[in-house]
Design a protein around this motif. Sequence first.
Motif, mmCIF file in Angstrom:
data_model
loop_
_atom_site.group_PDB
_atom_site.id
_atom_site.type_symbol
_atom_site.label_atom_id
_atom_site.label_comp_id
_atom_site.label_asym_id
_atom_site.label_seq_id
_atom_site.Cartn_x
_atom_site.Cartn_y
_atom_site.Cartn_z
ATOM 1 N N ALA A 282 0.702 -1.287 -0.089
ATOM 2 C CA ALA A 282 -0.072 0.083 0.001
ATOM 3 C C ALA A 282 0.812 1.158 -0.070
ATOM 4 O O ALA A 282 0.297 2.308 -0.383
ATOM 5 C CB ALA A 282 -1.031 0.080 1.259
ATOM 6 N N LEU A 283 1.847 1.208 0.756
ATOM 7 C CA LEU A 283 2.955 2.476 0.721
ATOM 8 C C LEU A 283 3.780 2.546 -0.725
ATOM 9 O O LEU A 283 3.616 3.757 -1.067
ATOM 10 C CB LEU A 283 3.763 2.135 2.030
ATOM 11 C CG LEU A 283 3.329 2.612 3.279
ATOM 12 C CD1 LEU A 283 4.447 2.614 4.227
ATOM 13 C CD2 LEU A 283 2.716 3.936 3.238
ATOM 14 N N VAL A 284 4.207 1.488 -1.220
ATOM 15 C CA VAL A 284 5.060 1.730 -2.166
ATOM 16 C C VAL A 284 4.398 1.384 -3.808
ATOM 17 O O VAL A 284 5.041 1.814 -4.728
ATOM 18 C CB VAL A 284 6.315 0.902 -2.252
ATOM 19 C CG1 VAL A 284 7.217 1.015 -0.937
ATOM 20 C CG2 VAL A 284 5.984 -0.802 -2.354
ATOM 21 N N GLY A 285 3.358 0.812 -3.482
ATOM 22 C CA GLY A 285 2.515 0.511 -4.804
ATOM 23 C C GLY A 285 2.890 -1.044 -5.021
ATOM 24 O O GLY A 285 3.599 -1.493 -4.494
ATOM 25 N N GLY A 286 1.892 -1.600 -5.966
ATOM 26 C CA GLY A 286 1.986 -2.903 -6.418
ATOM 27 C C GLY A 286 0.842 -3.673 -6.954
ATOM 28 O O GLY A 286 -0.050 -2.587 -7.508
ATOM 29 N N GLY A 287 0.791 -4.713 -6.986
ATOM 30 C CA GLY A 287 -0.334 -5.297 -7.935
ATOM 31 C C GLY A 287 0.131 -6.190 -8.879
ATOM 32 O O GLY A 287 1.126 -5.840 -9.527
ATOM 33 N N GLU A 321 14.604 3.310 0.959
ATOM 34 C CA GLU A 321 15.236 3.425 -0.621
ATOM 35 C C GLU A 321 14.751 4.855 -1.199
ATOM 36 O O GLU A 321 15.381 5.892 -1.582
ATOM 37 C CB GLU A 321 15.243 2.288 -1.439
ATOM 38 C CG GLU A 321 15.904 2.710 -2.714
ATOM 39 C CD GLU A 321 15.860 1.492 -3.639
ATOM 40 O OE1 GLU A 321 15.985 1.434 -4.876
ATOM 41 O OE2 GLU A 321 15.431 0.363 -3.279
ATOM 42 N N PRO A 322 13.149 4.900 -1.501
ATOM 43 C CA PRO A 322 12.654 6.028 -1.964
ATOM 44 C C PRO A 322 13.135 7.539 -1.442
ATOM 45 O O PRO A 322 12.983 8.528 -2.088
ATOM 46 C CB PRO A 322 11.341 5.752 -1.985
ATOM 47 C CG PRO A 322 10.787 4.653 -0.901
ATOM 48 C CD PRO A 322 12.191 3.883 -1.003
ATOM 49 N N MET A 323 13.218 7.250 -0.004
ATOM 50 C CA MET A 323 13.379 8.829 0.637
ATOM 51 C C MET A 323 14.879 9.328 0.094
ATOM 52 O O MET A 323 15.069 10.294 0.030
ATOM 53 C CB MET A 323 13.575 8.431 2.087
ATOM 54 C CG MET A 323 12.266 8.559 2.703
ATOM 55 S SD MET A 323 12.481 8.293 4.556
ATOM 56 C CE MET A 323 13.071 9.808 5.229
ATOM 57 N N GLY A 326 13.997 9.284 -4.304
ATOM 58 C CA GLY A 326 12.809 10.136 -5.221
ATOM 59 C C GLY A 326 12.253 9.269 -6.090
ATOM 60 O O GLY A 326 11.336 9.461 -6.722
ATOM 61 N N ARG A 327 12.529 7.795 -6.365
ATOM 62 C CA ARG A 327 11.814 7.020 -7.201
ATOM 63 C C ARG A 327 11.493 5.568 -6.553
ATOM 64 O O ARG A 327 12.240 5.341 -5.720
ATOM 65 C CB ARG A 327 12.609 6.822 -8.379
ATOM 66 C CG ARG A 327 12.693 8.095 -9.263
ATOM 67 C CD ARG A 327 13.179 7.897 -10.568
ATOM 68 N NE ARG A 327 12.079 7.352 -11.381
ATOM 69 C CZ ARG A 327 11.112 8.436 -11.748
ATOM 70 N NH1 ARG A 327 11.195 9.649 -11.646
ATOM 71 N NH2 ARG A 327 10.251 7.923 -12.593
ATOM 72 N N ILE A 328 10.764 4.877 -7.080
ATOM 73 C CA ILE A 328 10.408 3.496 -6.594
ATOM 74 C C ILE A 328 10.003 2.773 -7.902
ATOM 75 O O ILE A 328 9.258 2.943 -8.737
ATOM 76 C CB ILE A 328 9.217 3.397 -5.486
ATOM 77 C CG1 ILE A 328 9.074 2.012 -5.159
ATOM 78 C CG2 ILE A 328 7.711 4.141 -6.264
ATOM 79 C CD1 ILE A 328 10.019 1.599 -4.196
ATOM 80 N N THR A 329 10.693 1.545 -7.706
ATOM 81 C CA THR A 329 10.538 0.773 -8.873
ATOM 82 C C THR A 329 9.937 -0.715 -8.543
ATOM 83 O O THR A 329 10.459 -1.231 -7.723
ATOM 84 C CB THR A 329 12.162 0.346 -9.575
ATOM 85 O OG1 THR A 329 12.656 1.594 -10.227
ATOM 86 C CG2 THR A 329 11.815 -0.371 -10.712
ATOM 87 N N PRO A 340 7.590 7.878 -9.615
ATOM 88 C CA PRO A 340 8.276 9.072 -8.913
ATOM 89 C C PRO A 340 7.684 8.907 -7.297
ATOM 90 O O PRO A 340 6.710 8.776 -7.255
ATOM 91 C CB PRO A 340 7.763 10.466 -9.467
ATOM 92 C CG PRO A 340 6.325 9.890 -10.334
ATOM 93 C CD PRO A 340 6.574 8.288 -10.711
ATOM 94 N N ALA A 341 8.831 9.465 -6.697
ATOM 95 C CA ALA A 341 8.503 9.551 -5.056
ATOM 96 C C ALA A 341 9.212 10.462 -4.225
ATOM 97 O O ALA A 341 9.759 10.227 -3.615
ATOM 98 C CB ALA A 341 8.759 8.027 -4.333
ATOM 99 N N HIS A 342 9.000 11.540 -4.897
ATOM 100 C CA HIS A 342 9.839 12.991 -4.258
ATOM 101 C C HIS A 342 8.612 13.420 -3.178
ATOM 102 O O HIS A 342 7.900 14.377 -3.432
ATOM 103 C CB HIS A 342 10.046 13.942 -5.045
ATOM 104 C CG HIS A 342 11.267 13.654 -5.905
ATOM 105 N ND1 HIS A 342 12.670 13.874 -4.974
ATOM 106 C CD2 HIS A 342 11.745 13.662 -7.046
ATOM 107 C CE1 HIS A 342 13.674 13.384 -5.962
ATOM 108 N NE2 HIS A 342 13.232 13.448 -7.178
ATOM 109 N N PHE A 343 8.790 12.625 -1.889
ATOM 110 C CA PHE A 343 7.549 13.177 -0.869
ATOM 111 C C PHE A 343 8.471 13.815 0.189
ATOM 112 O O PHE A 343 9.635 13.481 0.383
ATOM 113 C CB PHE A 343 6.914 11.856 -0.374
ATOM 114 C CG PHE A 343 7.579 10.928 0.064
ATOM 115 C CD1 PHE A 343 7.819 10.762 1.393
ATOM 116 C CD2 PHE A 343 8.165 9.944 -0.858
ATOM 117 C CE1 PHE A 343 8.755 9.828 1.941
ATOM 118 C CE2 PHE A 343 8.919 8.805 -0.306
ATOM 119 C CZ PHE A 343 9.059 8.852 1.219
#
Length: 503
Positions: A282-287, A321-323, A326-329, A340-343
């Motif tokens: 739920a945090l990083v995404g998926g499915g 890692e995304p901190m 700024g990205r998540i794969t 992208p994940a520049h939060f």
Amino acid sequence: MSILAVLKSRALAGMEAQEVSVEVHLANGLPAFTIVGLADTEVKEAKDRVRAAIQNGGFDFPAQRITVNLAPADMPKESGRFDLPIALGILAASRQIPTRRLHQYEFAGELSLSGELRPIRGALAMSLATRRDGGCLAFILPLANADEAALVSAAAIYPAESLLQVCRHFAGKSVEDMLSRHEAAPLAAAPEYPDFADVKGQRLVKRALEVAAAGNHSVLLVGPPGSGKTMLASRFAGLLPAMSDEEALEAAAVQSLTGAFRIEQWKQRPFRSPHHTSSGAALVGGGSVPRPGEISLAHRGVLFLDELPEFDRRVLDVLREPMESGRITISRAARQADFPAHFQLIAAMNPCPCGYYGHQSVACRCPPDVRLRYQNRVSGPLLDRIDIQMEVGSVHADILASAADGEPSAVIAARVQAAAEVQRRRQGKLNQFLTPREIDHHCKLDRPSKTQLRDSMQQFKWSGRAYHRILRVARTIADLDRAAAIQLKHVKEAIQYRRVLNE
């Protein structure tokens, strides 16, 4: 005799919207309807929607062998976005609509059984991809997606309400039948956020949040229940520098992938606050078809994690890692998606399970070992990545009973905006994103400041990462102070913000 019609559409793969050729082939033989090209269940179910929409639009559904190929064949296709191009391809191949202008457009839209066009996910991402690819094709989309797709400058968007309306456009029997190019809707006024003036007391914490907003630094607020941690965090987005057009497009495109974007949210910093029972996915995404998680939905905005130790430790560690990057794969056996994940992370927690350790008037009931285990639920590597760690004390009743004494968000935001502009002029980015080499160049210290920082590093046993983060925070404090060089007072303030939970 066989007939072929070819139309253009796009498939989503993470943030990318890659071009897809919808090839429709009609041939003699027993009637059949086949869709090939790595289509998932939603796409294959288009057969029934398209058949009903064509018939309810007053057209004839060909009693022939129909083969629809979605090329390239090795790219996964999902959702009902291909309903419209498939239906138009069948009508074009069966000579029920003219084909001469179909090559000038791209198409996307889900069909109802009556032929009405329903909205799709990712319309803005598709429009952005068309511009990025240098394409000059116009886009025919459902009316509900027109405003977001038209946010892309120079995009030629032609909204339609139904399959029949699109067919009339290509038949071109009268001006009234032609679709009109959609102009971007008037954008909303300046976004509205809850005001910092509502928060009474907490002067030092407000100062720390101002520094965090100016340099894009992450924050951990530690304090007892009712001290105002959530209230402060919910008002933080109103301090951030105004979004540029490119940042707003990036954030809106991510929201569009989930179908959650609204034109009223344009240039409003996202604020995401997932519950502590949220999973890592739920945090990083998926499915099976990767979709963005909370950290990507907070892109260019704020990710607020309340009750931080209540999150599963493994869930929290996926933020590390995304901190930094700024990205998540997200990788799956059949596909890979990059989001992208520049939060900007704002976290809050109680100092112990009962919540009252260090409270002025309520005694803590937690033994030291219980308190230590509770704080250790937040891993050292994650804590090391949080720039500002502040204690939020309880507010005295006399302060709560008095009138609001804080500065409005607009006043603080003006100082933040000025400091951010200084950073962009000097280095082209906010201080949080400085590389080690850039830190050496832009964050030089005089001798007293070096001595102070060295002694603090030895005393608190801070890591090399903490050293660089303190320098970034000190540089931001100096920018707020309109100082060309970092001074000793700026380093001391930055050190005060680096609180270790178990010291």
